[in-house]
Design a protein around this motif. Sequence first.
Motif, PDB file in Angstrom:
ATOM      1  N   THR A 152       0.827  -1.212   0.000  1.00 14.41           N
ATOM      2  CA  THR A 152       0.000   0.000   0.000  1.00 14.41           C
ATOM      3  C   THR A 152       0.862   1.264   0.000  1.00 14.41           C
ATOM      4  O   THR A 152       0.331   2.380  -0.033  1.00 14.41           O
ATOM      5  CB  THR A 152      -0.919   0.020   1.229  1.00 14.41           C
ATOM      6  OG1 THR A 152      -0.109  -0.073   2.412  1.00 14.41           O
ATOM      7  CG2 THR A 152      -1.909  -1.133   1.194  1.00 14.41           C
ATOM      8  N   GLN A 153       2.194   1.074   0.019  1.00 21.68           N
ATOM      9  CA  GLN A 153       3.108   2.230   0.008  1.00 21.68           C
ATOM     10  C   GLN A 153       3.147   2.835  -1.394  1.00 21.68           C
ATOM     11  O   GLN A 153       3.373   2.125  -2.379  1.00 21.68           O
ATOM     12  CB  GLN A 153       4.514   1.797   0.402  1.00 21.68           C
ATOM     13  CG  GLN A 153       4.667   1.497   1.882  1.00 21.68           C
ATOM     14  CD  GLN A 153       4.685   2.773   2.712  1.00 21.68           C
ATOM     15  OE1 GLN A 153       3.802   3.621   2.609  1.00 21.68           O
ATOM     16  NE2 GLN A 153       5.689   2.938   3.527  1.00 21.68           N
ATOM     17  N   PRO A 154       2.956   4.164  -1.527  1.00 15.77           N
ATOM     18  CA  PRO A 154       2.967   4.795  -2.851  1.00 15.77           C
ATOM     19  C   PRO A 154       4.313   4.618  -3.557  1.00 15.77           C
ATOM     20  O   PRO A 154       5.372   4.683  -2.925  1.00 15.77           O
ATOM     21  CB  PRO A 154       2.684   6.274  -2.556  1.00 15.77           C
ATOM     22  CG  PRO A 154       1.995   6.255  -1.226  1.00 15.77           C
ATOM     23  CD  PRO A 154       2.611   5.130  -0.466  1.00 15.77           C
ATOM     24  N   ASP A 155       4.265   4.406  -4.852  1.00 13.23           N
ATOM     25  CA  ASP A 155       5.472   4.301  -5.669  1.00 13.23           C
ATOM     26  C   ASP A 155       6.126   5.680  -5.746  1.00 13.23           C
ATOM     27  O   ASP A 155       5.450   6.700  -5.914  1.00 13.23           O
ATOM     28  CB  ASP A 155       5.090   3.812  -7.069  1.00 13.23           C
ATOM     29  CG  ASP A 155       6.284   3.724  -7.993  1.00 13.23           C
ATOM     30  OD1 ASP A 155       7.162   2.907  -7.744  1.00 13.23           O
ATOM     31  OD2 ASP A 155       6.312   4.503  -8.973  1.00 13.23           O
ATOM     32  N   SER A 156       7.450   5.723  -5.648  1.00 15.34           N
ATOM     33  CA  SER A 156       8.171   7.004  -5.597  1.00 15.34           C
ATOM     34  C   SER A 156       8.033   7.799  -6.885  1.00 15.34           C
ATOM     35  O   SER A 156       8.052   9.035  -6.864  1.00 15.34           O
ATOM     36  CB  SER A 156       9.658   6.757  -5.303  1.00 15.34           C
ATOM     37  OG  SER A 156      10.235   5.927  -6.303  1.00 15.34           O
ATOM     38  N   ARG A 157       7.879   7.108  -8.024  1.00 21.28           N
ATOM     39  CA  ARG A 157       7.795   7.825  -9.306  1.00 21.28           C
ATOM     40  C   ARG A 157       6.363   8.201  -9.668  1.00 21.28           C
ATOM     41  O   ARG A 157       6.089   9.328 -10.075  1.00 21.28           O
ATOM     42  CB  ARG A 157       8.408   6.963 -10.408  1.00 21.28           C
ATOM     43  CG  ARG A 157       9.928   6.865 -10.345  1.00 21.28           C
ATOM     44  CD  ARG A 157      10.470   5.966 -11.425  1.00 21.28           C
ATOM     45  NE  ARG A 157      10.010   4.591 -11.268  1.00 21.28           N
ATOM     46  CZ  ARG A 157      10.297   3.602 -12.106  1.00 21.28           C
ATOM     47  NH1 ARG A 157      11.040   3.850 -13.175  1.00 21.28           N
ATOM     48  NH2 ARG A 157       9.859   2.378 -11.875  1.00 21.28           N
ATOM     49  N   SER A 158       5.441   7.266  -9.492  1.00 18.94           N
ATOM     50  CA  SER A 158       4.064   7.540  -9.938  1.00 18.94           C
ATOM     51  C   SER A 158       3.183   8.097  -8.834  1.00 18.94           C
ATOM     52  O   SER A 158       2.158   8.732  -9.104  1.00 18.94           O
ATOM     53  CB  SER A 158       3.425   6.252 -10.480  1.00 18.94           C
ATOM     54  OG  SER A 158       3.256   5.301  -9.433  1.00 18.94           O
ATOM     55  N   MET A 165      -2.620   0.110  -8.112  1.00 18.60           N
ATOM     56  CA  MET A 165      -2.394  -0.217  -9.511  1.00 18.60           C
ATOM     57  C   MET A 165      -2.882  -1.637  -9.815  1.00 18.60           C
ATOM     58  O   MET A 165      -3.483  -1.895 -10.854  1.00 18.60           O
ATOM     59  CB  MET A 165      -0.923  -0.054  -9.860  1.00 18.60           C
ATOM     60  CG  MET A 165      -0.642   0.023 -11.347  1.00 18.60           C
ATOM     61  SD  MET A 165       1.023   0.667 -11.692  1.00 18.60           S
ATOM     62  CE  MET A 165       0.831   2.394 -11.253  1.00 18.60           C
ATOM     63  N   ALA A 166      -2.634  -2.561  -8.895  1.00 19.45           N
ATOM     64  CA  ALA A 166      -3.070  -3.941  -9.080  1.00 19.45           C
ATOM     65  C   ALA A 166      -4.597  -4.024  -9.113  1.00 19.45           C
ATOM     66  O   ALA A 166      -5.179  -4.790  -9.892  1.00 19.45           O
ATOM     67  CB  ALA A 166      -2.511  -4.830  -7.970  1.00 19.45           C
ATOM     68  N   LYS A 167      -5.252  -3.236  -8.252  1.00 19.51           N
ATOM     69  CA  LYS A 167      -6.719  -3.227  -8.242  1.00 19.51           C
ATOM     70  C   LYS A 167      -7.262  -2.713  -9.570  1.00 19.51           C
ATOM     71  O   LYS A 167      -8.223  -3.266 -10.120  1.00 19.51           O
ATOM     72  CB  LYS A 167      -7.221  -2.352  -7.094  1.00 19.51           C
ATOM     73  CG  LYS A 167      -8.741  -2.335  -6.970  1.00 19.51           C
ATOM     74  CD  LYS A 167      -9.182  -1.504  -5.768  1.00 19.51           C
ATOM     75  CE  LYS A 167     -10.703  -1.502  -5.640  1.00 19.51           C
ATOM     76  NZ  LYS A 167     -11.144  -0.683  -4.479  1.00 19.51           N
TER      77      LYS A 167
END
Length: 331
Positions: A152-158, A165-167
């Motif tokens: 559930t940790q946000p991606d650093s780039r997006s 994203m998987a959902k």
Amino acid sequence: MAYDRALISRILRQLEEQRQQHEAEAEERRYRLTHTIPRLGEIDRELRATAAKAMRIAFESNNTDSAIAALRDRNLALQDEKRRILLENGYPADYLAVACDCPACRDTGYVESGLCDCVRRRAAAEQKKALSSLLPVDRETFDTFRLDYYSTQPDSRSGVSPREMAKFNYQKCSSFAENFGASYENLLLYGAAGLGKTFLSSCIARRVTELGFSVTYDTAISIFDQYNNVKFKSGDFSAASQALARFRSADLLIVDDLGTEMPGAFHTSCLYDLLSRRLMARLPTILSTNLLPGELEGRYSAAIASRILGEFTQLRFIGDDIRKIQKKQRF
């Protein structure tokens, strides 16, 4: 729906053999019972005679309606007597009838509108069996897809978390499968290994097959090998030709591990041929790759990159390798 012709031909041959077997079994029952109960043989002979009489009346008589009605009544009376005799002797009323597994086509494989649904069901079952040797379609379904493998940790780039994203990818793939045939779309699944690309491809393959569409799945390496066998007439040329026909005409083609093959002009030309044919025919295709969209042109060509990026819905997969997570959980 474009099921493999060889598969349909095989199913129709199976139905023919099945029908012949049923007819032989019915004939054996008739032969045995008419010797035990002679009246049954007399009824069968008279029933055959009424059919011939009806044809003569239709061509020769001026009073066909009343004559045909009389024959029909006699025919029905004979059939009633036949059923009564069977029941009185402890047999089902339809004991002497030719059995069939499909009442709609009587095991011929055809109805007025074309191929019977029983043929399509058999084709779907055989196709699912074939897919099972390549994909775990019986185990991996949309219902068993787990979001808890994704952080559930946000991606650093997006700025979007792998779980979010998987959902989104799950919902998109599920919608793609459920609406297959009603709309036209291609999918590009990209990201590192072990993030669920093949899992969701398997889910789609299972559902689209259940809906009665033809699905062909293979790896890019295997597909290019079949092109090689056809072009250079090496290996099993006939099997390779049939495989290429399936790749080009299947209602849905799933190409896994694109980019793992050796780079080269031949593979680039094969991919261009396959994509061009399917895009022109508006046949949906799913590409699964570890390559990023920006790497496609360098790996293949500008023309291929343009087709993929312009015609495919892009689904990015990020996160930690699920296989490694599962391995840790087992120990």
